[in-house]
Design an enzyme around this catalytic site. Structure first.
Site, short mmCIF file in Angstrom:
data_model
loop_
_atom_site.label_atom_id
_atom_site.label_comp_id
_atom_site.label_asym_id
_atom_site.label_seq_id
_atom_site.Cartn_x
_atom_site.Cartn_y
_atom_site.Cartn_z
N GLY A 41 -25.33 39.02 -78.59
CA GLY A 41 -23.95 38.44 -79.02
C GLY A 41 -22.43 39.37 -78.16
O GLY A 41 -22.93 40.64 -78.01
N SER A 42 -21.60 39.05 -78.11
CA SER A 42 -20.55 39.85 -77.33
C SER A 42 -20.08 40.57 -78.65
O SER A 42 -20.45 40.39 -80.06
CB SER A 42 -19.38 38.73 -76.94
OG SER A 42 -19.18 38.02 -77.93
N GLY A 43 -18.69 41.34 -78.52
CA GLY A 43 -18.28 42.16 -79.33
C GLY A 43 -18.76 43.79 -79.49
O GLY A 43 -18.16 44.44 -80.27
N HIS A 44 -19.77 43.91 -78.60
CA HIS A 44 -20.52 45.22 -78.36
C HIS A 44 -20.16 45.86 -76.98
O HIS A 44 -20.71 46.84 -76.73
CB HIS A 44 -22.14 45.12 -78.43
CG HIS A 44 -22.28 44.34 -79.78
ND1 HIS A 44 -22.04 44.97 -81.05
CD2 HIS A 44 -23.07 43.43 -80.12
CE1 HIS A 44 -22.61 44.11 -82.21
NE2 HIS A 44 -23.28 43.08 -81.44
N ASP A 97 -31.83 36.38 -81.80
CA ASP A 97 -31.93 36.50 -80.44
C ASP A 97 -33.45 36.41 -80.22
O ASP A 97 -33.93 35.72 -79.13
CB ASP A 97 -31.80 38.04 -80.13
CG ASP A 97 -30.27 38.48 -79.99
OD1 ASP A 97 -29.38 37.60 -79.55
OD2 ASP A 97 -29.90 39.46 -80.74
N HIS A 206 -23.48 45.35 -86.84
CA HIS A 206 -22.84 44.14 -87.33
C HIS A 206 -22.46 44.10 -88.86
O HIS A 206 -22.24 43.39 -89.61
CB HIS A 206 -23.90 42.73 -87.44
CG HIS A 206 -24.76 42.75 -85.93
ND1 HIS A 206 -25.68 42.99 -85.47
CD2 HIS A 206 -23.82 42.16 -84.92
CE1 HIS A 206 -26.08 42.90 -84.11
NE2 HIS A 206 -24.93 42.51 -83.84
#
Length: 319
Positions: A41-44, A97, A206
């Site tokens: 996921g993005s945001g990292h 994932d 998260h």
């Protein structure tokens, strides 16, 4: 975001044709080389995009914020990275994932492309030591991906790249602390509640539950608790070498990270453990979460060689 990253780093990254959720290293994939494909996921950021480049990952598949990429972008990334020697998937141990990358591996099998998987499990707070296979993958990804990327860049076989990736994962330990929540763009609301003046040791990237909550403590006290937990698992001896990462979860400034790093150096020196290399900064973030994590890789000669091998990525470089 992806449009901006490609525009900002055109010498390092490109997008495959008709594959808007995949990015590929301009100078990474080549014939006869194992293709290393990472993602999540993005945001990292800079995880995962920033670690795509020559000597590290060949491609990455990118999902929405805190969401796994669907199987097709993973396939797109793998096809762009394919040099005929097989594909190694690497990503953090999260259910979405695992499901989507496994589906992508099945789709590649129909194209007669072998794809294997190594999931990262460096977060020591997320499961007991005897259930390490259930642990999450967090900031220690930086070291684990780096080792595997170097092995692939050295044109090692798929068997060897996979072995080194697992070896690197087995010797990497991470633990974090959260001081405030982050908010998701689609809701603009905190993704968990953490009262002002409190902290949570061991919280995931998260917002997954940690090991304990309590009043905010000094940087040295927090660092001591994390280092004690890592050293309790690492089984290092006097004279051993390590690589250290003090990582910001998003909004924690470098000033505070360097204060933590100073304490890490002090603690490891007292244990007669030598720091071979150190990283301090935002390497695996959680949007604007306040907090930090410490990762330590227990080095041996092979892993030292892999970490020192040159790489040139959009947001990470060695040599």
């Amino acid at each position: 975001m992806l449009t901006g990253i490609i525009a900002a780093h055109p010498d390092h990254l490109r997008r495959p044709d008709n594959a808007p959720r995949a990015v590929v290293a301009r100078h990474g994939p080549r014939q006869g080389k194992v293709g290393l494909v990472i993602g999540g996921g993005s945001g990292h950021e800079p995880t995962f995009l920033g670690f795509v480049g020559k000597g590290l990952a060949d491609a990455a598949a990118v999902g929405n914020v805190f969401a796994s990429p669907p199987p097709q972008p993973v396939v797109d990334a793998a096809l762009a990275a394919n040099g005929g020697a097989g594909i190694l998937f690497m990503y953090g141990n999260y259910a979405g994932d695992v499901m989507n990358f496994d589906m992508a591996a099945e789709m590649l099998e129909m194209e007669s492309i072998e794809a294997r998987t190594v999931v990262t499990t460096d977060d020591i707070a997320s499961a007991p030591r005897d259930a390490r296979e259930k642990r999450r993958g967090v900031a220690g990804n930086v070291f684990i991906f780096k080792a595997a990327g170097a092995a692939a860049d050295m044109m090692m076989s798929l068997d060897e790249v996979e072995r080194i990736a697992r070896h690197a994962n087995d010797r990497t330990y991470t633990m974090g602390v959260a001081l405030s929540a982050c908010s998701l763009p689609q809701t603009r609301r905190p993704n968990f509640e953490l009262p002002v003046g409190e902290m949570e040791i061991g919280m995931g990237i998260h917002g997954e539950p940690g090991v304990r909550r309590g009043p905010l403590q000094s940087a040295n006290a927090v660092t001591d608790e994390i280092v004690d937990a890592i050293l309790g698992e690492m089984d290092a001896r006097a004279g051993d070498s390590v690589a250290v990462l003090v990582n910001s979860l998003g909004s924690t400034p470098l000033m505070e990270l360097y204060i933590m790093h100073a304490r890490v150096v002090e603690r490891l020196a007292a244990a007669e453990i030598r720091i071979h290399s150190a990283l301090v900064g935002p390497y695996c973030t959680s949007m604007e979460m306040a907090g930090a994590s410490i990762s330590i890789m227990h080095l041996d000669d092979e892993l030292t060689t892999m970490l020192d091998h040159p790489c040139d990525c959009a947001m990470f470089r060695v040599g």
